[in-house]
Scaffold this motif. Structure first.
Motif, PDB file in Angstrom:
ATOM      1  N   ASP A  92       0.837  -1.180   0.290  1.00  0.00           N
ATOM      2  CA  ASP A  92       0.031   0.027  -0.080  1.00  0.00           C
ATOM      3  C   ASP A  92       0.837   1.445   0.000  1.00  0.00           C
ATOM      4  O   ASP A  92       1.758   1.182   0.811  1.00  0.00           O
ATOM      5  N   THR A  93       0.877   2.252  -1.032  1.00  0.00           N
ATOM      6  CA  THR A  93       1.243   3.117  -1.641  1.00  0.00           C
ATOM      7  C   THR A  93       0.567   4.368  -1.076  1.00  0.00           C
ATOM      8  O   THR A  93       1.056   6.033  -1.068  1.00  0.00           O
ATOM      9  N   SER A  94      -0.952   3.886   0.541  1.00  0.00           N
ATOM     10  CA  SER A  94      -0.965   4.964   0.487  1.00  0.00           C
ATOM     11  C   SER A  94      -0.096   5.843   1.899  1.00  0.00           C
ATOM     12  O   SER A  94       0.882   5.912   2.399  1.00  0.00           O
ATOM     13  N   PRO A  95      -0.396   7.162   1.766  1.00  0.00           N
ATOM     14  CA  PRO A  95       0.751   8.099   3.074  1.00  0.00           C
ATOM     15  C   PRO A  95       0.891   7.122   4.425  1.00  0.00           C
ATOM     16  O   PRO A  95       2.003   7.634   4.569  1.00  0.00           O
ATOM     17  N   PRO A  96      -0.297   7.066   4.775  1.00  0.00           N
ATOM     18  CA  PRO A  96      -0.165   7.035   5.783  1.00  0.00           C
ATOM     19  C   PRO A  96       0.714   5.426   6.233  1.00  0.00           C
ATOM     20  O   PRO A  96       1.616   5.573   6.752  1.00  0.00           O
ATOM     21  N   ALA A  97       0.636   4.486   5.206  1.00  0.00           N
ATOM     22  CA  ALA A  97       1.767   3.454   4.887  1.00  0.00           C
ATOM     23  C   ALA A  97       2.618   3.082   4.631  1.00  0.00           C
ATOM     24  O   ALA A  97       3.252   3.205   5.366  1.00  0.00           O
ATOM     25  N   VAL A  98       3.209   4.874   3.583  1.00  0.00           N
ATOM     26  CA  VAL A  98       4.143   5.201   3.624  1.00  0.00           C
ATOM     27  C   VAL A  98       4.833   6.055   4.475  1.00  0.00           C
ATOM     28  O   VAL A  98       6.826   4.948   4.998  1.00  0.00           O
ATOM     29  N   GLU A  99       4.607   6.329   5.589  1.00  0.00           N
ATOM     30  CA  GLU A  99       4.931   7.185   6.473  1.00  0.00           C
ATOM     31  C   GLU A  99       4.962   6.762   7.492  1.00  0.00           C
ATOM     32  O   GLU A  99       5.805   6.571   8.540  1.00  0.00           O
ATOM     33  N   ALA A 100       3.864   5.696   8.357  1.00  0.00           N
ATOM     34  CA  ALA A 100       4.450   4.098   9.452  1.00  0.00           C
ATOM     35  C   ALA A 100       5.706   3.179   8.576  1.00  0.00           C
ATOM     36  O   ALA A 100       6.414   2.872   9.724  1.00  0.00           O
ATOM     37  N   VAL A 101       5.870   3.095   7.601  1.00  0.00           N
ATOM     38  CA  VAL A 101       7.474   1.681   6.712  1.00  0.00           C
ATOM     39  C   VAL A 101       8.559   2.645   7.010  1.00  0.00           C
ATOM     40  O   VAL A 101      10.035   2.677   7.922  1.00  0.00           O
ATOM     41  N   ARG A 102       8.686   4.395   6.785  1.00  0.00           N
ATOM     42  CA  ARG A 102       9.342   5.404   6.996  1.00  0.00           C
ATOM     43  C   ARG A 102       9.948   5.724   8.655  1.00  0.00           C
ATOM     44  O   ARG A 102      10.945   5.722   8.512  1.00  0.00           O
ATOM     45  N   ALA A 103       8.520   6.299   9.483  1.00  0.00           N
ATOM     46  CA  ALA A 103       9.043   6.008  10.705  1.00  0.00           C
ATOM     47  C   ALA A 103       9.786   4.709  11.287  1.00  0.00           C
ATOM     48  O   ALA A 103      10.209   4.344  12.051  1.00  0.00           O
ATOM     49  N   LEU A 104       9.395   3.104  10.535  1.00  0.00           N
ATOM     50  CA  LEU A 104      10.837   1.885  10.980  1.00  0.00           C
ATOM     51  C   LEU A 104      11.707   2.020  10.756  1.00  0.00           C
ATOM     52  O   LEU A 104      12.727   2.095  11.643  1.00  0.00           O
ATOM     53  N   VAL A 105      11.492   2.391  10.297  1.00  0.00           N
ATOM     54  CA  VAL A 105      13.632   3.188   9.653  1.00  0.00           C
ATOM     55  C   VAL A 105      13.786   4.423  10.617  1.00  0.00           C
ATOM     56  O   VAL A 105      15.243   3.932  10.501  1.00  0.00           O
ATOM     57  N   ALA A 128      25.121   7.952   6.432  1.00  0.00           N
ATOM     58  CA  ALA A 128      23.361   8.835   5.651  1.00  0.00           C
ATOM     59  C   ALA A 128      22.769   8.125   5.173  1.00  0.00           C
ATOM     60  O   ALA A 128      23.281   7.218   4.620  1.00  0.00           O
ATOM     61  N   VAL A 129      21.042   7.911   5.172  1.00  0.00           N
ATOM     62  CA  VAL A 129      20.663   7.254   4.849  1.00  0.00           C
ATOM     63  C   VAL A 129      19.017   7.651   4.621  1.00  0.00           C
ATOM     64  O   VAL A 129      18.398   8.512   5.064  1.00  0.00           O
ATOM     65  N   SER A 130      18.495   7.420   3.403  1.00  0.00           N
ATOM     66  CA  SER A 130      17.326   8.171   2.910  1.00  0.00           C
ATOM     67  C   SER A 130      16.330   6.609   2.466  1.00  0.00           C
ATOM     68  O   SER A 130      16.632   5.729   2.262  1.00  0.00           O
ATOM     69  N   THR A 131      15.160   6.831   2.448  1.00  0.00           N
ATOM     70  CA  THR A 131      14.474   5.735   1.924  1.00  0.00           C
ATOM     71  C   THR A 131      13.548   6.952   0.570  1.00  0.00           C
ATOM     72  O   THR A 131      13.977   7.131  -0.463  1.00  0.00           O
ATOM     73  N   VAL A 132      13.305   5.277  -0.427  1.00  0.00           N
ATOM     74  CA  VAL A 132      13.187   5.257  -1.457  1.00  0.00           C
ATOM     75  C   VAL A 132      11.421   4.196  -1.849  1.00  0.00           C
ATOM     76  O   VAL A 132      11.695   2.823  -1.793  1.00  0.00           O
ATOM     77  N   VAL A 133      10.169   5.101  -2.302  1.00  0.00           N
ATOM     78  CA  VAL A 133       9.527   3.680  -2.833  1.00  0.00           C
ATOM     79  C   VAL A 133       9.218   3.383  -3.864  1.00  0.00           C
ATOM     80  O   VAL A 133       9.217   3.526  -4.818  1.00  0.00           O
ATOM     81  N   LEU A 134       9.755   2.149  -3.812  1.00  0.00           N
ATOM     82  CA  LEU A 134      10.541   1.756  -5.167  1.00  0.00           C
ATOM     83  C   LEU A 134       9.055   1.474  -6.500  1.00  0.00           C
ATOM     84  O   LEU A 134       9.133   0.807  -6.925  1.00  0.00           O
ATOM     85  N   ALA A 135       7.702   2.194  -5.403  1.00  0.00           N
ATOM     86  CA  ALA A 135       6.478   1.737  -6.930  1.00  0.00           C
ATOM     87  C   ALA A 135       7.083   3.154  -7.910  1.00  0.00           C
ATOM     88  O   ALA A 135       6.343   3.562  -8.563  1.00  0.00           O
ATOM     89  N   ASP A 136       7.643   4.650  -7.297  1.00  0.00           N
ATOM     90  CA  ASP A 136       8.085   5.631  -8.543  1.00  0.00           C
ATOM     91  C   ASP A 136       9.068   5.088  -9.095  1.00  0.00           C
ATOM     92  O   ASP A 136      10.222   4.542  -9.110  1.00  0.00           O
ATOM     93  N   ASP A 137       7.493   5.224 -10.390  1.00  0.00           N
ATOM     94  CA  ASP A 137       8.076   4.993 -11.608  1.00  0.00           C
ATOM     95  C   ASP A 137       9.088   6.003 -12.414  1.00  0.00           C
ATOM     96  O   ASP A 137      10.008   6.047 -13.111  1.00  0.00           O
ATOM     97  N   TYR A 138       9.075   7.233 -11.734  1.00  0.00           N
ATOM     98  CA  TYR A 138      10.684   8.046 -11.952  1.00  0.00           C
ATOM     99  C   TYR A 138      11.926   8.486 -11.066  1.00  0.00           C
ATOM    100  O   TYR A 138      12.086   9.276 -11.628  1.00  0.00           O
ATOM    101  N   ASP A 139      12.055   7.377 -10.188  1.00  0.00           N
ATOM    102  CA  ASP A 139      12.981   7.327  -9.452  1.00  0.00           C
ATOM    103  C   ASP A 139      14.025   6.716  -9.826  1.00  0.00           C
ATOM    104  O   ASP A 139      14.198   5.158 -10.149  1.00  0.00           O
ATOM    105  N   PRO A 140      15.178   7.578 -10.524  1.00  0.00           N
ATOM    106  CA  PRO A 140      15.899   6.497 -10.548  1.00  0.00           C
ATOM    107  C   PRO A 140      16.676   5.383  -9.763  1.00  0.00           C
ATOM    108  O   PRO A 140      17.261   4.530 -10.055  1.00  0.00           O
ATOM    109  N   VAL A 141      16.745   5.730  -8.649  1.00  0.00           N
ATOM    110  CA  VAL A 141      17.330   5.098  -7.255  1.00  0.00           C
ATOM    111  C   VAL A 141      16.181   3.563  -7.476  1.00  0.00           C
ATOM    112  O   VAL A 141      16.514   2.554  -7.341  1.00  0.00           O
ATOM    113  N   ALA A 142      15.025   3.914  -7.321  1.00  0.00           N
ATOM    114  CA  ALA A 142      14.261   2.705  -6.701  1.00  0.00           C
ATOM    115  C   ALA A 142      14.084   2.174  -8.508  1.00  0.00           C
ATOM    116  O   ALA A 142      14.168   0.658  -8.296  1.00  0.00           O
ATOM    117  N   LEU A 143      14.341   2.617 -10.109  1.00  0.00           N
ATOM    118  CA  LEU A 143      14.231   1.937 -10.455  1.00  0.00           C
ATOM    119  C   LEU A 143      15.540   0.279 -10.766  1.00  0.00           C
ATOM    120  O   LEU A 143      15.171  -0.667 -11.198  1.00  0.00           O
TER     121      LEU A 143
END
Length: 266
Positions: free
Chosen positions: A186-199, A211-226
């Motif tokens: 689920d990529t809804s804002p509450p779900a994404v924020e819950a997982v980012r809180a985990l990190v 340094a640590v960052s998070t990337v939602v893999l469903a983002d078809d325009y993010d080169p790191v996700a791709l």
């Protein structure tokens, strides 16, 4: 001097400084685009008309829409059809979603400069929010067993998480960092924020200075996700784990259990 002319002149000055391997100058060009406007060449129609269509160029198999950086450059180009004046962020947002780039002043000696769609995404989304390309991407070499173990342990109880991946990202400008890829049901804002809180909860167990960052893999325009979708194996995979969660998913449903309702980050 009008605001439009000033923006155009800023773009022209930045454009003249761009050269191979001058990533700082290219970043200045993107910043000038984000703060200015361009004169888009219309192949068909007039500004605002339903049949309006930007011009197009094919460079090494990639599509670009040509533009002038000022009214003076538009006149110098000899373009005889209609044109549209539009802000840099607006045209960036319109083009990158169709994977088209923007080519600035193709008529000048040397052919101007092309900005690929991935960099237009940065202009549209915020240059400081997204890493400067070209990006170096690879498997992480840094050792962080406690950090990864805690992520795996907590991910079991955070039901939006299907899998977690990782990559080492080296921006053209700025410090390298560890990216954690979030493969979610689920990529809804509450779900994404819950997982980012985990990190965030696991970060105290990461090596000092990492340094640590998070990337939602469903983002078809993010080169790191791709890159992670194509090359990085999950270090946590709910569906590969033994136990009830592996067999409880039903055909046609993305969730191994009832839908996630989210909870406030703590």
């Amino acid at each position: 001097m009008s605001a439009g002319a000033a923006g155009g002149n800023a773009l022209e000055r930045a454009l003249r400084e761009v050269a191979p391997e001058r990533y700082d100058a290219y970043e200045n060009l993107l910043r000038a685009l984000a703060e200015g406007q361009v004169w888009m060449l219309l192949w068909h129609g007039s500004p605002g008309s339903p049949d309006a269509q930007y011009g197009n160029m094919d460079v090494a198999g990639q599509g670009y829409a040509p533009a002038a950086t000022s009214s003076g450059q538009l006149a110098a180009s000899g373009w005889a059809r209609a044109h549209e004046v539009i802000s840099g962020p607006e045209i960036a947002a319109a083009l990158y979603r169709t994977r088209w780039g923007l080519w600035l002043d193709p008529h000048v000696p040397g052919g101007g400069v092309g900005i690929p769609w991935a960099d237009l995404r940065r202009v549209a989304g915020g240059l400081d929010r997204l890493p400067a390309g070209p990006l170096g991407l690879s498997e992480p070499q840094v050792s962080a067993p406690q950090f990864y173990a805690l992520l795996e342990q907590q991910a079991v109880d955070v039901r939006p998480v299907r899998a977690l991946r990782r990559a080492w990202v080296r921006p053209a400008l700025g410090e390298p960092y560890l990216a954690i890829g979030l493969d979610l049901y689920d990529t809804s804002p509450p779900a994404v924020e819950a997982v980012r809180a985990l990190v965030q909860r696991a970060l105290p167990h990461a090596p000092e200075g990492l340094a640590v960052s998070t990337v939602v893999l469903a983002d078809d325009y993010d080169p790191v996700a791709l890159w992670m979708r194509a090359h990085a194996r999950p270090f946590f995979d709910r569906e590969a784990r033994p136990g009830p969660s592996q067999t409880s998913a039903q055909p046609g449903y993305g969730w191994p259990q009832q839908p996630w309702t989210g909870h406030p980050a703590r």
